[in-house]
Structures are given as structure tokens and as C-alpha cells.
Scaffold this motif. Structure first.
Motif, PDB file in Angstrom:
ATOM      1  N   ILE A 120       0.850  -1.184   0.000  1.00 41.31           N
ATOM      2  CA  ILE A 120       0.000   0.000   0.000  1.00 41.31           C
ATOM      3  C   ILE A 120       0.889   1.240   0.000  1.00 41.31           C
ATOM      4  CG2 ILE A 120      -1.842   1.243   1.206  1.00 41.31           C
ATOM      5  CD1 ILE A 120      -2.438  -1.490   2.616  1.00 41.31           C
ATOM      6  N   HIS A 146      -2.907   0.112  -4.262  1.00 36.96           N
ATOM      7  CA  HIS A 146      -2.689  -1.218  -3.697  1.00 36.96           C
ATOM      8  C   HIS A 146      -2.106  -2.126  -4.778  1.00 36.96           C
ATOM      9  CE1 HIS A 146      -5.343  -0.527  -0.063  1.00 36.96           C
ATOM     10  NE2 HIS A 146      -5.648   0.494  -0.841  1.00 36.96           N
ATOM     11  N   ALA A 201       9.041  -1.576   2.907  1.00 41.26           N
ATOM     12  CA  ALA A 201       7.975  -2.147   3.730  1.00 41.26           C
ATOM     13  C   ALA A 201       8.490  -3.329   4.535  1.00 41.26           C
ATOM     14  CB  ALA A 201       6.802  -2.568   2.853  1.00 41.26           C
ATOM     15  N   THR A 250       2.570   7.640   3.108  1.00 39.55           N
ATOM     16  CA  THR A 250       2.164   6.431   3.824  1.00 39.55           C
ATOM     17  C   THR A 250       2.664   5.203   3.087  1.00 39.55           C
ATOM     18  OG1 THR A 250       0.170   7.518   4.657  1.00 39.55           O
ATOM     19  CG2 THR A 250       0.230   5.110   4.738  1.00 39.55           C
ATOM     20  N   GLY A 307       2.570   0.926   3.567  1.00 44.80           N
ATOM     21  CA  GLY A 307       2.018  -0.151   4.370  1.00 44.80           C
ATOM     22  C   GLY A 307       1.906  -1.439   3.592  1.00 44.80           C
ATOM     23  N   ARG A 329      -0.338  -5.549   3.699  1.00 43.67           N
ATOM     24  CA  ARG A 329      -1.183  -6.556   4.329  1.00 43.67           C
ATOM     25  C   ARG A 329      -0.549  -7.923   4.107  1.00 43.67           C
ATOM     26  NH1 ARG A 329      -5.383  -3.174   2.165  1.00 43.67           N
ATOM     27  NH2 ARG A 329      -6.578  -2.210   3.845  1.00 43.67           N
ATOM     28  N   HIS A 340      -2.358  -5.952   9.040  1.00 45.97           N
ATOM     29  CA  HIS A 340      -2.196  -4.720   8.263  1.00 45.97           C
ATOM     30  C   HIS A 340      -1.243  -3.814   9.024  1.00 45.97           C
ATOM     31  CE1 HIS A 340      -4.188  -0.802   6.558  1.00 45.97           C
ATOM     32  NE2 HIS A 340      -2.950  -0.975   6.154  1.00 45.97           N
ATOM     33  N   ARG A 341      -0.107  -3.489   8.381  1.00 45.19           N
ATOM     34  CA  ARG A 341       0.874  -2.584   8.985  1.00 45.19           C
ATOM     35  C   ARG A 341       0.968  -1.333   8.142  1.00 45.19           C
ATOM     36  NH1 ARG A 341       5.401  -5.702  12.282  1.00 45.19           N
ATOM     37  NH2 ARG A 341       5.698  -3.551  12.864  1.00 45.19           N
ATOM     38  N   GLU A 342       1.114  -0.185   8.810  1.00 50.43           N
ATOM     39  CA  GLU A 342       1.131   1.082   8.091  1.00 50.43           C
ATOM     40  C   GLU A 342       2.027   2.086   8.812  1.00 50.43           C
ATOM     41  OE1 GLU A 342      -2.436   3.966   7.305  1.00 50.43           O
ATOM     42  OE2 GLU A 342      -2.550   2.287   5.888  1.00 50.43           O
ATOM     43  N   GLU A 390       3.394   6.106   8.614  1.00 50.61           N
ATOM     44  CA  GLU A 390       3.213   7.439   8.030  1.00 50.61           C
ATOM     45  C   GLU A 390       4.436   8.284   8.364  1.00 50.61           C
ATOM     46  OE1 GLU A 390      -0.136  11.044   7.839  1.00 50.61           O
ATOM     47  OE2 GLU A 390      -0.206   9.529   9.434  1.00 50.61           O
TER      48      GLU A 390
END
Length: 440
Positions: free
Chosen positions: A5, A17, A44, A84, A86, A88, A105-107, A109
Motif C-alpha cells: 500500500i 494497492h 515495507a 504512507t 504499508g 497486508r 495490516h501494517r502502516e 506514516e
């Protein structure tokens, strides 16, 4: 990682995505964001499994400063203030805190401090079980929150850790639970406010998900540059250090040749199989120029004639050899990010790469490949139809530029090798060229 993401990162705005499979092919025009996508995959991974500051300028990817990373909207909107990144990931029942498959789910910012990119927020969400969030309160203090359907706990982070978190973002959630005092009494008996700590069961769920995964995570994705190092007529042995241009590969070949003969036999056979299929060579060997491993050596190939130094054959051999050797000798579940592996290869060699990728990924390795080669893509499709690789193991990402933004179209292949989910813009140039040639 099952899905990447990106939001406000260069040309990716929406957020976009990208579905990641064991074999992912990334297609699109020049400057459509293909290299940016590959770089974000490695970032990521680092976000999830490393504690040091993210490096946006590690070879072979060079993002520049925050001003070059954040999307420029133009006009009154100017440049994006935050970006951002991220992903999944589906985890199996053994790793999941619930004892059943779950989606994590990691995100992350990031904002701007001078020319630097600094952490603003870090979040991990396990569907239906818990959410952990590192961020700043309205007063500007760093806080850690733990949320479940039943409760919410928020704790301040001591001021002495603020600078570290700004740079690193707290990749180690175990550390965050300790310094915030959220860890249970049995883990940190010296912390105050015992009433709003996590229970031992809650703490173990988090540790089960993040602790072992952090310590035993899979190999970091190895990125390959779009242009590999030039060949040399003679090599002097030295310590081989893997690099994106592949300068280490001749030394790896020599070390394998002088070392484990069974590994050399397997490697040599695999290289020659590819060389024959791609029309590049039918024989490869290491020629020692002395009796010791420390003496110089040469690499020779043959294609229907005498053996010759590989500096004297087409440039395609030296460009493809590094990626082949690294992939063949890699461990199972190794991850690779390849930029234009087909460079300097005839279409026959490009098609052979498609077969190589399909078979290597079926053996457990993962590849994300940026390519301009229809021959490579079509060969992968035919390998799916032939049963060499399951259709569900292949993802094709078509990056389509629309003004100053790029949209990611996630395509797939059915069991017959047919493309599914192709947008109208896919292959438009080729159709237009055919009509132009036919005069229609």
C-alpha cells in the motif's frame, strides 16, 4: 507480504494497492513508477522487520530527500505533507494470536524534518483481535494505544525516547510496550499504573505475532540493478560481497568451483540449461590460472565452437549471469527484486527468462520483476497453461500514468494462461502500432 500500500509516494497518490504473489511482474511505460514500487517493497519489509531508520537511498534505489519522495499536487495543494507506506499479510493459524488465519495490516506514516523523512505514525492491526498504534496526541506527546473490541488503553511515552521514535518509528513493539509501561506486571514490575496494563494473555498474543516473526523473519529482499557490472577478462579472488550490480558473481562461481563439487555440478547444469534455451551458450566453466584458490581465474563459455572468455561474447551473457547465479544458489523462500532482467537479451533469451522465473518461483523463491518484455510475460503465461506454475502464484501489475498520477491495475492469469482484469489502456500502444502498420 500479500499486498503493498502506497499513498502520496511520488506518482502513487490514491492510495494505491499492489497484489504481491510468489511471481509478480510489473509492467508500464517509462517513468510510470515501476522502480518506486520495487523500492517500496524493500522499505515495507524493513519497516516490519528492522529497528533502524528507513533508508530511502540505499542502492540500487535512490529516492532523494523528502521533497523528491512526497507527491507534488501542484497549485494551492502544493506537495503532500505526509507519505504512507504499508502492507497486508495473511498469517497462518500457528502464528496468529487467535489460532486461526488472520490478516495483518501494517502502516507507517512519515512527515518532513528539513530534508529528512521522519516517522509520524506507526500502526499494526490484526483483524478483529487488536490494534496497536504509535502516534502523537493533540498535545504533541508520543503515545501508544492498544485497542480491542472490549477496551482501549492509551499510555504516554517518556520524553527521553521521543527523538528515537521520530527517527525509527518503533519497529520493535515489544520495546514500545516496555517503555510505555503497558507490559504486564510479570514482565515489568517496576512500571506504575498497574490497573491499565495489558494482561499476560494480551501480551503473549502480541509477542506471539511480532516477537518470533521479527527474530526469524524471512531473508530480506535482494534488489538487482537494471545494468549489471561489466565483465573482466581475468579475476583476482577476493571476498565476495553481494551487490546490486552483480560484481560478486564471478567470485561466487570460482568459490563454488573450488569448493563443493556437487553444488558446482548443479549450478553448472542449471546455467547451461538456461544458456541453451536462450541461445546464449551451451557450456560454462571456471578456468584456474594457477593451482591455488588464491590464483587468478577466468570464466569461459561456448556456443557451438571453441571455449572462449565470456568477455568476448555478447553483452547479454554478462548481464544475465549475475541474476541467474544468485537465484539458483539462493535459499528456499529467498526474495528478489529485479529491474529489467531482460536487458541486452534477444527475444529468445527473454522468453527463456520467463520459464526460469516460473520454475524458480514454483520451487519456493519469490520474485518481483520490473520488465518491458512481452516475450517474458507471454512465456510465463504459457508456463501457467502448461502447469509449471499455479495461476494463483502469479500477479501482473500494470502501472498506468494519468497526468501526474499513476494507477495500479492488478491483473491475474487463469489456468489457461489468459489475462484477467486488463484495463482498456493495457497494450494500447501495440494495438495502435499494428493499425498504423496495416494502414487502418
Amino acid at each position: 507480504m500479500n499486498e503493498l500500500i502506497m499513498r502520496n509516494i511520488r506518482c502513487f497518490v490514491a492510495p494505491e494497492h499492489a497484489v504481491i504473489k510468489p511471481l509478480t511482474l510489473v509492467l508500464g511505460d517509462n517513468s510510470a513508477g515501476k522502480t518506486t514500487l520495487l523500492s517500496c517493497i524493500r522499505l515495507a519489509w524493513d519497516m516490519a522487520y528492522r529497528t533502524q531508520k528507513l533508508d530511502f537511498n540505499e542502492d540500487p534505489f535512490r529516492f532523494g530527500a523528502f521533497e523528491q519522495i512526497a507527491h507534488m499536487f501542484g497549485g494551492k495543494k502544493g506537495r503532500a505533507r505526509t507519505i504512507t507506506l504499508g502492507f497486508r499479510e495473511m498469517i497462518n493459524a500457528e502464528q496468529s494470536p487467535s489460532g486461526k488465519p488472520e490478516c495483518v495490516h501494517r502502516e507507517l506514516e512519515l512527515g518532513k524534518r528539513g530534508a529528512e523523512s521522519i516517522v509520524v505514525s506507526n500502526k499494526i492491526d490484526v483483524d478483529g483481535i487488536f490494534t496497536l498504534h504509535l502516534g502523537k496526541s493533540d498535545s504533541g506527546k508520543w503515545t501508544v494505544s492498544y485497542k480491542t473490541p472490549e477496551k482501549t488503553v492509551v499510555r504516554d511515552i517518556p520524553a527521553e525516547y521521543h527523538a528515537f521514535l521520530t527517527d525509527h518509528g518503533g519497529a520493535s513493539w515489544d520495546m514500545l510496550l516496555h517503555i510505555s509501561g503497558l507490559a504486564p506486571y510479570s514482565v515489568r514490575p517496576d512500571a506504575e499504573n498497574k490497573s491499565d496494563r495489558l494482561s499476560e494473555d494480551e501480551y503473549l498474543k502480541i509477542h506471539r505475532l511480532l516477537g518470533p516473526r521479527f527474530q526469524n523473519s524471512a531473508q530480506r529482499p535482494f534488489a538487482v540493478a537494471p545494468i549489471r557490472t561489466q565483465p573482466e577478462r581475468t579475476y583476482n579472488p577476493a571476498k565476495e560481497t553481494p551487490g546490486p550490480e552483480g560484481s560478486h558473481v564471478p567470485l561466487v562461481l570460482a568459490k563454488t568451483f573450488f569448493g563443493d563439487k556437487s553444488v558446482w555440478t548443479r549450478l553448472k547444469a542449471a546455467l547451461e540449461d538456461f544458456g541453451k534455451a536462450g541461445g546464449l551458450f551451451d557450456y560454462i566453466d571456471v578456468r584456474p590460472l594457477g593451482k591455488s584458490e588464491s590464483d587468478p581465474f577466468q570464466i569461459r563459455v561456448r556456443l557451438g565452437g571453441p571455449k572462449i572468455n565470456y568477455v568476448d561474447v555478447g553483452y547479454g551473457v554478462s548481464q544475465v549471469l549475475p541474476i541467474l547465479v544468485d537465484a539458483i544458489l539462493s535459499e528456499e523462500r529467498a526474495r528478489f527484486l529485479w529491474q529489467q532482467p531482460e536487458v541486452h537479451l534477444h527475444p529468445r533469451g527473454q522468453a527463456a527468462l520467463g520459464t526460469f522465473l516460473a520454475r524458480m518461483s514454483s520451487g519456493g523463491r519469490h520474485f518481483v520483476v520490473e520488465t518491458h518484455s512481452d516475450y517474458l510475460v507471454n512465456r510465463v503465461r504459457s508456463e501457467v497453461a502448461a502447469g509449471s506454475i499455479p495461476a494463483e502464484n502469479v500477479s501482473i501489475l500494470f502501472l498506468e500514468r494519468k497526468r501526474n498520477q499513476v494507477q495500479i491495475h492488478n491483473m491475474s492469469i487463469d489456468s489457461l494462461g489468459n489475462l484477467k482484469g486488463a484495463p482498456k489502456g493495457y497494450r494500447k500502444f501495440f494495438f495502435d502500432e499494428d493499425r498504423r502498420f496495416l494502414g487502418t
